[in-house]
Structures are given as structure tokens and as C-alpha cells.
Design a protein around this motif. Structure first.
Motif, mmCIF file in Angstrom:
data_model
loop_
_atom_site.group_PDB
_atom_site.id
_atom_site.type_symbol
_atom_site.label_atom_id
_atom_site.label_comp_id
_atom_site.label_asym_id
_atom_site.label_seq_id
_atom_site.Cartn_x
_atom_site.Cartn_y
_atom_site.Cartn_z
ATOM 1 N N MET A 120 56.094 20.121 67.756
ATOM 2 C CA MET A 120 56.344 19.433 66.274
ATOM 3 C C MET A 120 56.131 20.479 65.288
ATOM 4 S SD MET A 120 56.949 16.963 63.991
ATOM 5 C CE MET A 120 56.621 15.406 64.429
ATOM 6 N N LYS A 121 56.880 20.771 64.452
ATOM 7 C CA LYS A 121 56.753 21.724 63.170
ATOM 8 C C LYS A 121 56.322 20.990 62.272
ATOM 9 C CE LYS A 121 58.005 25.689 60.761
ATOM 10 N NZ LYS A 121 59.165 27.038 60.681
ATOM 11 N N TYR A 122 55.235 21.097 61.295
ATOM 12 C CA TYR A 122 55.057 20.607 59.908
ATOM 13 C C TYR A 122 54.987 21.602 58.772
ATOM 14 C CZ TYR A 122 52.980 16.682 62.409
ATOM 15 O OH TYR A 122 52.607 15.605 63.142
ATOM 16 N N THR A 123 56.070 21.453 57.688
ATOM 17 C CA THR A 123 55.799 22.526 56.793
ATOM 18 C C THR A 123 55.444 21.925 55.519
ATOM 19 O OG1 THR A 123 57.750 23.550 57.739
ATOM 20 C CG2 THR A 123 57.236 23.906 55.049
ATOM 21 N N PHE A 124 54.313 22.255 54.861
ATOM 22 C CA PHE A 124 53.674 21.514 53.603
ATOM 23 C C PHE A 124 54.135 22.290 52.308
ATOM 24 C CE2 PHE A 124 50.908 20.320 57.046
ATOM 25 C CZ PHE A 124 50.468 19.002 56.934
ATOM 26 N N VAL A 125 55.009 21.573 51.512
ATOM 27 C CA VAL A 125 55.627 22.132 50.595
ATOM 28 C C VAL A 125 54.653 21.659 49.192
ATOM 29 C CG1 VAL A 125 57.626 22.279 48.750
ATOM 30 C CG2 VAL A 125 57.944 21.616 51.475
ATOM 31 N N THR A 126 53.909 22.807 48.694
ATOM 32 C CA THR A 126 52.752 22.495 48.007
ATOM 33 C C THR A 126 52.380 23.666 47.180
ATOM 34 O OG1 THR A 126 50.411 22.267 47.785
ATOM 35 C CG2 THR A 126 51.182 22.925 49.971
ATOM 36 N N LEU A 127 52.014 23.320 45.826
ATOM 37 C CA LEU A 127 51.466 24.364 45.021
ATOM 38 C C LEU A 127 50.213 24.952 45.507
ATOM 39 C CD1 LEU A 127 52.638 22.814 41.618
ATOM 40 C CD2 LEU A 127 53.525 24.751 42.742
ATOM 41 N N GLY A 164 50.098 25.120 71.381
ATOM 42 C CA GLY A 164 51.322 25.211 70.980
ATOM 43 C C GLY A 164 52.061 23.615 70.826
ATOM 44 N N ILE A 165 51.495 22.916 70.776
ATOM 45 C CA ILE A 165 52.101 21.176 70.495
ATOM 46 C C ILE A 165 52.436 21.155 68.994
ATOM 47 C CG2 ILE A 165 51.789 18.597 70.618
ATOM 48 C CD1 ILE A 165 49.592 19.327 72.794
ATOM 49 N N ILE A 166 51.832 21.596 68.475
ATOM 50 C CA ILE A 166 52.065 21.585 66.787
ATOM 51 C C ILE A 166 51.918 23.088 66.166
ATOM 52 C CG2 ILE A 166 51.474 19.166 66.641
ATOM 53 C CD1 ILE A 166 49.152 19.689 64.852
ATOM 54 N N GLU A 167 52.843 23.133 64.949
ATOM 55 C CA GLU A 167 52.652 24.268 64.389
ATOM 56 C C GLU A 167 52.701 24.109 62.815
ATOM 57 O OE1 GLU A 167 56.386 26.389 64.986
ATOM 58 O OE2 GLU A 167 56.260 27.860 63.462
ATOM 59 N N ILE A 168 51.879 24.722 62.003
ATOM 60 C CA ILE A 168 51.850 24.357 60.592
ATOM 61 C C ILE A 168 52.444 25.511 59.781
ATOM 62 C CG2 ILE A 168 50.182 23.983 58.881
ATOM 63 C CD1 ILE A 168 50.173 21.839 60.998
ATOM 64 N N ASP A 169 53.101 25.457 58.915
ATOM 65 C CA ASP A 169 53.576 26.311 57.715
ATOM 66 C C ASP A 169 53.771 25.887 56.356
ATOM 67 O OD1 ASP A 169 55.197 28.778 57.205
ATOM 68 O OD2 ASP A 169 57.052 28.132 57.956
ATOM 69 N N TYR A 170 53.755 26.666 55.438
ATOM 70 C CA TYR A 170 53.546 26.283 54.085
ATOM 71 C C TYR A 170 54.617 26.940 53.033
ATOM 72 C CZ TYR A 170 48.865 25.577 55.775
ATOM 73 O OH TYR A 170 47.783 24.952 56.410
ATOM 74 N N LEU A 171 54.986 26.144 52.210
ATOM 75 C CA LEU A 171 56.210 26.696 51.135
ATOM 76 C C LEU A 171 55.545 26.371 49.763
ATOM 77 C CD1 LEU A 171 59.008 27.936 51.857
ATOM 78 C CD2 LEU A 171 60.087 25.585 51.802
ATOM 79 N N ASN A 172 55.476 27.633 49.131
ATOM 80 C CA ASN A 172 54.894 27.411 47.798
ATOM 81 C C ASN A 172 56.297 27.377 46.617
ATOM 82 O OD1 ASN A 172 53.546 27.192 45.251
ATOM 83 N ND2 ASN A 172 51.924 28.457 46.353
ATOM 84 N N PRO A 173 56.403 26.219 46.069
ATOM 85 C CA PRO A 173 57.459 26.234 45.187
ATOM 86 C C PRO A 173 57.532 27.210 44.111
ATOM 87 C CG PRO A 173 56.716 23.826 45.286
ATOM 88 C CD PRO A 173 55.716 24.868 46.185
ATOM 89 N N ALA A 208 58.923 18.201 56.782
ATOM 90 C CA ALA A 208 58.489 19.013 55.744
ATOM 91 C C ALA A 208 57.725 17.754 54.807
ATOM 92 C CB ALA A 208 59.257 19.556 54.971
ATOM 93 N N PHE A 209 56.539 17.991 54.324
ATOM 94 C CA PHE A 209 55.902 17.000 53.233
ATOM 95 C C PHE A 209 55.883 17.596 51.985
ATOM 96 C CE2 PHE A 209 53.644 16.131 57.438
ATOM 97 C CZ PHE A 209 53.651 14.736 57.540
ATOM 98 N N VAL A 210 56.521 16.909 50.992
ATOM 99 C CA VAL A 210 56.569 17.531 49.779
ATOM 100 C C VAL A 210 55.560 17.016 48.649
ATOM 101 C CG1 VAL A 210 58.080 18.136 47.686
ATOM 102 C CG2 VAL A 210 58.757 17.930 50.064
ATOM 103 N N SER A 211 54.577 17.430 48.457
ATOM 104 C CA SER A 211 53.489 16.974 47.336
ATOM 105 C C SER A 211 53.972 17.275 45.960
ATOM 106 C CB SER A 211 52.106 17.669 47.761
ATOM 107 O OG SER A 211 51.896 17.278 49.300
ATOM 108 N N GLY A 212 53.542 16.230 45.238
ATOM 109 C CA GLY A 212 53.729 16.361 43.775
ATOM 110 C C GLY A 212 52.403 16.714 43.190
ATOM 111 N N SER A 235 49.742 13.624 52.313
ATOM 112 C CA SER A 235 50.563 14.485 53.297
ATOM 113 C C SER A 235 49.642 14.701 54.565
ATOM 114 C CB SER A 235 51.197 15.596 52.783
ATOM 115 O OG SER A 235 50.286 16.800 52.607
ATOM 116 N N LEU A 236 48.499 14.923 54.334
ATOM 117 C CA LEU A 236 47.542 15.239 55.437
ATOM 118 C C LEU A 236 47.322 13.725 56.382
ATOM 119 C CD1 LEU A 236 44.780 17.695 54.176
ATOM 120 C CD2 LEU A 236 46.311 18.008 56.211
ATOM 121 N N ILE A 237 46.924 12.877 55.601
ATOM 122 C CA ILE A 237 46.786 11.696 56.401
ATOM 123 C C ILE A 237 47.816 11.115 57.240
ATOM 124 C CG2 ILE A 237 46.612 9.179 55.858
ATOM 125 C CD1 ILE A 237 44.875 9.877 53.347
#
Ligand code: ADE
Length: 232
Positions: A1-8, A29-38, A108-112, A144-146
Motif C-alpha cells: 500500500m502506498k499513502y501520499t499525504f497532500v499537505t502544506l 516494504g508493506i507500506i510506503e509513504i510519500d508527500y505532495l506539497n500544494p 492520497a489524503f488531502v488535508s485542508g 489523515s494520520l488516524i
């Protein structure tokens, strides 16, 4: 599973994966974390990502442009990404959602932040929208973490002992029975004597009665979905 956190604010998220069960899942190698900053996608010369609300209202709202571009980029790289928005204005996240989300390959979790996200972003990109409860946080990052944590526990191999999933609270309408550790007596407080006698059928009946009791006290709404066996 890949998680992408879309967050400032990726720093708010990173620490959570540096220890314990989710760190082990990453190492295995079961989960992978990535980030995307708007902010990295902002076309504003000062990299602004928010503005006052059109039509009035307090606070700043996140602009569509940086999020449209960030999420287009994400979808372009993986058309199967499941995009989840976090906002207090949504259906509450529950255990069945965690089990269902655990079957996805990429979430992908998009946090406002600020007063929220321009609704056009949610309308265009959301596969799902969740609230974690009837209260307002300063942003979606904790939510998103929860959801990430609750989902990950349902992915094969993340927990050492998959049996521990089966008897958990919310796997049935009943809350889990109380647990006790050693020593059997601590500061004059004993674990229930039935737990000590080793009669497993009696222990099971007591645990069921205690579960029903706890559910009646803490979650009478859940108890309505269940046929009580003990006299409460
Ligand atoms: N953002 C702010 N409050 C929230 C909540 N209760 N659930 C999800 N996201 C949020």
C-alpha cells in the motif's frame, strides 16, 4: 500500500512513521509513504496557496490552482490512486471504512488548513470525503494520520498477530472486554478472580458479560444493534 499525504505541512505527519508498528511495516516494504506539497505547485509569485472567501466569511480558503495541479500530477502518475479528503463536513470514518480502504493499492489524503478547501477541488477530485468526528481541528493532517493508522492495521502483515484483529471492539457491535497484565495483584488491586482460575469457558462468559456491560455504559447506541445475553 502506498499513502501520499497532500499537505502544506509534511513535518506534522513524518514523525508518526518513525517508530513502532507503522515503521516496521515500512521497513518490511508493506507500506510506503510519500508527500505532495500544494505550495510546490503554486503559480503565484510568492507561492501563495490561499485567499479570502468569495461571498464573504471568516478566514482563508485554499485556492483551487495549486491543488488542481498537484492532484492532476498525482493521477497522471497513478490512475488508480484513491483520493480521500479530510473535512469536518463529511460522513464519519468507521472501522468498516478502514477494512475497505485496506484493499486499495494507493491512497492520497488531502488535508485542508485555514477555513478549508475550495469546494471545486473536492467536487473534481474526491473519491471519498471523511470526517473523524464532530469537532473542528486546525487542519486535516491528524485526521489523515488516524485514517491511515486504522487502515494499515487491516493490511496483511502489518500486525504480528492477525488474531488480535478478530476480537477487537467494532469488529462486533460490542466493545472489547477489559484486558489485564501482570502482576495479578498491584497496589491492592486484583485482576478479576475468574481470569486467574484457568477455566476458559468461564473466562469467555465473563468477558462477554463485561463487554456487554461496557457497551451499555459507554455506547448504548451500539448495544441496540445487539441481542444482550447477560443480565445487565
Ligand atoms: N479537519 C478539521 N476538522 C476535521 C475533522 N473533524 N475531521 C476531518 N478533517 C478535519
Amino acid at each position: 500500500m502506498k499513502y501520499t499525504f497532500v499537505t502544506l505541512f509534511p513535518n506534522l505527519i513524518e514523525g508518526y512513521f518513525k517508530d513502532s508498528i507503522l515503521k516496521r511495516a515500512i521497513d518490511k516494504g508493506i507500506i510506503e509513504i510519500d508527500y505532495l506539497n500544494p505550495r510546490d505547485y503554486s503559480k503565484n509569485k510568492h507561492f501563495k496557496v490561499d485567499d479570502t472567501a468569495v461571498g464573504g466569511g471568516a478566514g482563508m480558503v485554499m485556492n483551487p490552482q495549486p491543488l488542481f495541479d498537484a492532484l492532476d500530477d498525482l493521477r497522471c502518475k497513478d490512475e488508480n490512486v484513491h483520493i480521500v479528503f479530510l473535512t469536518p463536513v463529511a460522513k464519519p470514518f468507521v472501522q468498516n471504512d478502514a477494512k475497505r480502504l485496506a484493499q486499495k493499492s494507493h491512497i492520497a489524503f488531502v488535508s485542508g488548513r485555514y477555513e478549508g478547501i475550495d469546494e471545486r477541488v473536492i467536487e473534481k477530485y474526491a473519491d471519498e470525503v471523511f470526517s473523524i468526528g464532530d469537532y473542528v481541528l486546525t487542519g486535516g493532517e491528524l485526521a489523515s494520520l488516524i485514517i491511515c493508522d486504522a487502515t494499515s492495521r487491516n493490511i496483511e502483515g502489518v500486525l504480528g498477530n492477525s488474531q488480535s484483529l478478530e476480537v477487537e471492539s467494532f469488529e462486533t457491535p460490542l466493545l472489547e472486554a477489559p484486558s489485564f497484565s501482570k502482576p495479578k495483584m498491584y497496589e491492592g488491586l486484583s485482576v478479576p478472580s475468574e481470569y486467574l482460575k484457568g477455566n476458559h469457558s468461564k473466562i469467555r462468559s465473563l468477558k462477554l458479560a463485561l463487554s456487554e456491560c461496557k457497551t451499555k455504559f459507554f455506547r448504548p447506541d451500539e448495544l441496540k444493534k445487539y441481542k444482550v445475553t447477560a443480565k445487565l
